[in-house]
Design a protein around this motif. Structure first.
Motif, PDB file in Angstrom:
ATOM      1  N   GLY A 108       0.831  -1.217   0.000  1.00 49.91           N
ATOM      2  CA  GLY A 108       0.000   0.000   0.000  1.00 49.91           C
ATOM      3  C   GLY A 108       0.856   1.254   0.000  1.00 49.91           C
ATOM      4  N   GLY A 118       1.684   4.183   3.792  1.00 47.37           N
ATOM      5  CA  GLY A 118       2.786   3.410   3.209  1.00 47.37           C
ATOM      6  C   GLY A 118       3.867   4.312   2.626  1.00 47.37           C
ATOM      7  N   ILE A 157       4.768  -1.922  -2.520  1.00 47.71           N
ATOM      8  CA  ILE A 157       3.878  -2.508  -3.544  1.00 47.71           C
ATOM      9  C   ILE A 157       2.530  -1.799  -3.520  1.00 47.71           C
ATOM     10  N   ASP A 158       1.983  -1.466  -4.691  1.00 48.90           N
ATOM     11  CA  ASP A 158       0.602  -0.959  -4.737  1.00 48.90           C
ATOM     12  C   ASP A 158      -0.073  -1.435  -6.008  1.00 48.90           C
ATOM     13  N   LYS A 159      -1.367  -1.730  -5.895  1.00 48.81           N
ATOM     14  CA  LYS A 159      -2.111  -2.200  -7.074  1.00 48.81           C
ATOM     15  C   LYS A 159      -2.415  -1.052  -8.033  1.00 48.81           C
ATOM     16  N   ARG A 210      -7.108  14.228  -4.510  1.00 46.31           N
ATOM     17  CA  ARG A 210      -6.527  13.132  -3.728  1.00 46.31           C
ATOM     18  C   ARG A 210      -5.584  12.255  -4.568  1.00 46.31           C
ATOM     19  N   GLY A 225      -4.927  -0.011   3.698  1.00 50.34           N
ATOM     20  CA  GLY A 225      -6.239   0.626   3.837  1.00 50.34           C
ATOM     21  C   GLY A 225      -7.276  -0.156   4.619  1.00 50.34           C
ATOM     22  N   ALA A 259     -18.493   3.345   2.005  1.00 50.12           N
ATOM     23  CA  ALA A 259     -18.654   4.735   1.553  1.00 50.12           C
ATOM     24  C   ALA A 259     -19.034   4.727   0.080  1.00 50.12           C
ATOM     25  N   PHE A 262     -14.460   0.877   1.248  1.00 47.26           N
ATOM     26  CA  PHE A 262     -14.746   0.600   2.650  1.00 47.26           C
ATOM     27  C   PHE A 262     -14.089   1.671   3.508  1.00 47.26           C
ATOM     28  N   ILE A 321      -8.063   6.094  12.273  1.00 45.65           N
ATOM     29  CA  ILE A 321      -8.924   7.027  11.537  1.00 45.65           C
ATOM     30  C   ILE A 321      -9.902   7.622  12.552  1.00 45.65           C
TER      31      ILE A 321
HETATM   32  C1  LIG Z   1     -15.258   8.199   0.714  1.00 46.59           C
HETATM   33  C2  LIG Z   1     -14.132   8.577   1.639  1.00 46.59           C
HETATM   34  C3  LIG Z   1     -13.864   9.910   1.879  1.00 46.59           C
HETATM   35  C4  LIG Z   1     -12.800  10.268   2.721  1.00 46.59           C
HETATM   36  N1  LIG Z   1     -12.516  11.589   2.867  1.00 46.59           N
HETATM   37  C5  LIG Z   1     -11.444  11.966   3.618  1.00 46.59           C
HETATM   38  C6  LIG Z   1     -11.053  13.323   3.691  1.00 46.59           C
HETATM   39  O1  LIG Z   1     -11.649  14.212   3.056  1.00 46.59           O
HETATM   40  N2  LIG Z   1      -9.988  13.663   4.466  1.00 46.59           N
HETATM   41  C7  LIG Z   1      -9.296  12.700   5.174  1.00 46.59           C
HETATM   42  O2  LIG Z   1      -8.334  13.042   5.896  1.00 46.59           O
HETATM   43  N3  LIG Z   1      -9.623  11.388   5.098  1.00 46.59           N
HETATM   44  C8  LIG Z   1     -10.661  10.987   4.327  1.00 46.59           C
HETATM   45  N4  LIG Z   1     -10.982   9.663   4.212  1.00 46.59           N
HETATM   46  C9  LIG Z   1     -10.163   8.669   4.917  1.00 46.59           C
HETATM   47  C10 LIG Z   1      -8.821   8.505   4.185  1.00 46.59           C
HETATM   48  O3  LIG Z   1      -9.038   8.378   2.796  1.00 46.59           O
HETATM   49  C11 LIG Z   1      -8.072   7.265   4.673  1.00 46.59           C
HETATM   50  O4  LIG Z   1      -8.170   7.139   6.070  1.00 46.59           O
HETATM   51  C12 LIG Z   1      -6.605   7.324   4.272  1.00 46.59           C
HETATM   52  O5  LIG Z   1      -6.490   7.340   2.873  1.00 46.59           O
HETATM   53  C13 LIG Z   1      -5.870   6.111   4.831  1.00 46.59           C
HETATM   54  O6  LIG Z   1      -4.574   6.094   4.291  1.00 46.59           O
HETATM   55  P1  LIG Z   1      -3.804   4.709   4.187  1.00 46.59           P
HETATM   56  O7  LIG Z   1      -2.480   5.001   3.583  1.00 46.59           O
HETATM   57  O8  LIG Z   1      -3.842   4.012   5.488  1.00 46.59           O
HETATM   58  O9  LIG Z   1      -4.695   3.819   3.195  1.00 46.59           O
HETATM   59  P2  LIG Z   1      -5.173   4.140   1.714  1.00 46.59           P
HETATM   60  O10 LIG Z   1      -5.086   5.570   1.403  1.00 46.59           O
HETATM   61  O11 LIG Z   1      -6.480   3.454   1.569  1.00 46.59           O
HETATM   62  O12 LIG Z   1      -4.082   3.417   0.814  1.00 46.59           O
HETATM   63  C14 LIG Z   1      -4.031   2.007   0.732  1.00 46.59           C
HETATM   64  C15 LIG Z   1      -3.260   1.651  -0.519  1.00 46.59           C
HETATM   65  O13 LIG Z   1      -3.116   0.237  -0.561  1.00 46.59           O
HETATM   66  C16 LIG Z   1      -3.337  -0.222  -1.871  1.00 46.59           C
HETATM   67  N5  LIG Z   1      -3.769  -1.629  -1.782  1.00 46.59           N
HETATM   68  C17 LIG Z   1      -4.868  -2.094  -1.146  1.00 46.59           C
HETATM   69  N6  LIG Z   1      -4.926  -3.439  -1.264  1.00 46.59           N
HETATM   70  C18 LIG Z   1      -3.834  -3.802  -1.993  1.00 46.59           C
HETATM   71  C19 LIG Z   1      -3.343  -5.069  -2.458  1.00 46.59           C
HETATM   72  N7  LIG Z   1      -3.967  -6.224  -2.169  1.00 46.59           N
HETATM   73  N8  LIG Z   1      -2.219  -5.074  -3.203  1.00 46.59           N
HETATM   74  C20 LIG Z   1      -1.558  -3.915  -3.505  1.00 46.59           C
HETATM   75  N9  LIG Z   1      -1.985  -2.704  -3.091  1.00 46.59           N
HETATM   76  C21 LIG Z   1      -3.104  -2.651  -2.335  1.00 46.59           C
HETATM   77  C22 LIG Z   1      -4.388   0.722  -2.434  1.00 46.59           C
HETATM   78  O14 LIG Z   1      -4.324   0.772  -3.843  1.00 46.59           O
HETATM   79  C23 LIG Z   1      -3.997   2.055  -1.786  1.00 46.59           C
HETATM   80  O15 LIG Z   1      -3.140   2.817  -2.601  1.00 46.59           O
HETATM   81  C24 LIG Z   1     -12.034   9.269   3.364  1.00 46.59           C
HETATM   82  C25 LIG Z   1     -12.302   7.918   3.138  1.00 46.59           C
HETATM   83  C26 LIG Z   1     -13.329   7.568   2.277  1.00 46.59           C
HETATM   84  C27 LIG Z   1     -13.585   6.100   1.991  1.00 46.59           C
END
Ligand SMILES: Cc1cc2nc3c(=O)[nH]c(=O)nc-3n(C[C@H](O)[C@H](O)[C@H](O)COP(=O)(O)OP(=O)(O)OC[C@H]3O[C@@H](n4cnc5c(N)ncnc54)[C@H](O)[C@@H]3O)c2cc1C
Length: 352
Positions: free
Chosen positions: A8, A13, A29-31, A99, A155, A175, A251, A278
């Motif tokens: 991710g 990440g 790694i990211d998809k 984003r 995520g 969502a 989700f 979160i």
């Molecule tokens: C509809 C919605 C609106 C939101 N609005 C806001 C906002 O306005 N402001 C805010 O601060 N937060 C917002 N959030 C929350 C925020 O988007 C997340 O909490 C934040 O992006 C989490 O970051 P992360 O790096 O943990 O995960 P993510 O940003 O979800 O990144 C996870 C990464 O892992 C990758 N991945 C997943 N599974 C795999 C796999 N099997 N193999 C390879 N890669 C994979 C994905 O492609 C992605 O790039 C929102 C969430 C949603 C759903």
């Protein structure tokens, strides 16, 4: 053999990869095709940078380039309580971003020792006597890689965490976000509380000629139907017009107790939303993702490969912050309390 494999490249990440010491062999790694244009899959997000996210970016010495920003910039939140027919405006300090471009910008300046594999899907991992073996699919070919530490930064629906921590189950909310074209200026971030739609909330955000309407709903067969009902009502009130030009879903986690947050399981670490970091009140997750990624990097840098204890300690303040936000929930989501607060007009501002 890698020292750290990160699944991710979202804010958690990418932050982890940025701050891991250069002595480590790192694979990210990211998809998503984060190094090619146009994007094949977008991260579904409201794209508002809250003050906490601005604060951590500032403390890391990172300034967002102009092309990552989008318009309009929003200075007030319009809160609509449909349960009681109340409406109030509050001053807020968000930055409206694209984003997709934000994630690409975070990934574009990663240090060279972090090897990137984008457009690559993580499938599974197993443990053997020498460490962890991860399996991934890149351009249709399934390959394996060895690592000492595996990080789930993937995520809300984290595949890494579901495999390492089977009790994790499904993310708590679904969502749905639809994009509508608009010619009109709507310089508010609108949050809508309506029990007939969800026990969380819905939102409207203007972005680059579009109105994004979204809801975080308890998953289930009725989720889409309830969301469509909300759209019909918003159309009836003239808040949105026409048909959606884009439909997205994702989700989203809502950690209601400390058990839903987990930092590691053995040599598998979790960060960002995969760990459960979160806000349960606003669903703001970008600041938590960057902070937890940074804290994991610091823990690994000082205690490789036994990062677990230090990481758990370092994230205690984040957990406490989420615990506090849970205490604040009744003031936003208990109908009687919310009604009292909105009716009193406390902290609200008048809009001309
Ligand atoms: C509809 C919605 C609106 C939101 N609005 C806001 C906002 O306005 N402001 C805010 O601060 N937060 C917002 N959030 C929350 C925020 O988007 C997340 O909490 C934040 O992006 C989490 O970051 P992360 O790096 O943990 O995960 P993510 O940003 O979800 O990144 C996870 C990464 O892992 C990758 N991945 C997943 N599974 C795999 C796999 N099997 N193999 C390879 N890669 C994979 C994905 O492609 C992605 O790039 C929102 C969430 C949603 C759903």
């Amino acid at each position: 053999m890698y020292d750290v494999v990160i699944i991710g490249a979202g804010p958690s990440g990418a932050s982890l990869a940025r701050f891991l010491d250069k002595q480590y062999r790192v694979l990210l790694i990211d998809k998503r095709n984060l190094d090619e244009w146009p994007p094949l899959v977008n991260k579904c997000c409201g794209g508002l940078l809250a003050p906490d996210a601005q604060n951590i970016l500032g403390r890391l010495g990172l300034g967002i380039p102009g092309e990552v920003l989008t318009g309009p910039q929003l200075f007030s939140v319009r809160t609509i309580d449909r349960d009681h027919g109340l409406e109030r405006y509050y001053q807020r300090y968000y930055i409206n971003i694209d984003r997709e471009k934000f994630d690409r910008w975070l990934c574009s300046s990663l240090p060279e020792h972090a090897e990137k594999k984008f457009n690559t899907l993580f499938l599974s991992y197993k443990r053997d006597e020498k460490g962890l073996v991860i399996k991934y699919r890149e351009k249709g070919v399934i390959s394996e890689a060895r690592t000492k530490i595996l990080v789930g930064a993937d995520g809300a629906a984290s595949r890494v965490r579901r495999q390492a921590d089977p009790a994790f189950g499904k993310a708590s909310y679904l969502a749905l976000q639809y994009w509508f074209m608009t010619q009109r200026e709507s310089p508010f971030y609108t949050s809508i509380f309506d029990r007939t739609v969800t026990d969380f909330y819905s939102w409207i955000i203007q972005k680059n000629g579009h109105l994004i309407v979204g809801s975080a709903l308890p998953p289930g067969e009725e989720a889409r139907q309830k969301f469509e009902g909300l759209l019909d009502r918003l159309k009836g009130e003239g808040l949105i017009t026409g048909e959606p030009v884009k439909k997205e879903s994702a989700f989203i986690n809502r950690p209601r107790d400390m058990k839903s947050i987990r930092t590691h399981r053995g040599e598998v670490a979790f960060t960002g939303e995969a760990a459960g970091f979160i806000s349960p009140s606003s669903a703001e997750g970008i600041s938590y993702a960057i902070k937890s990624g940074l804290l994991l990097a610091e823990s690994i840098n000082t205690n490789f490969p036994c990062f677990q204890k230090v990481y758990r300690k370092k994230t205690a303040a984040l957990k406490f912050n989420i615990w506090l936000k849970n205490r604040k929930l009744p003031f936003m989501y208990n109908r009687v309390l919310r009604r009292l607060i909105l009716a009193s007009g406390i902290f609200s501002m008048k809009i001309r």
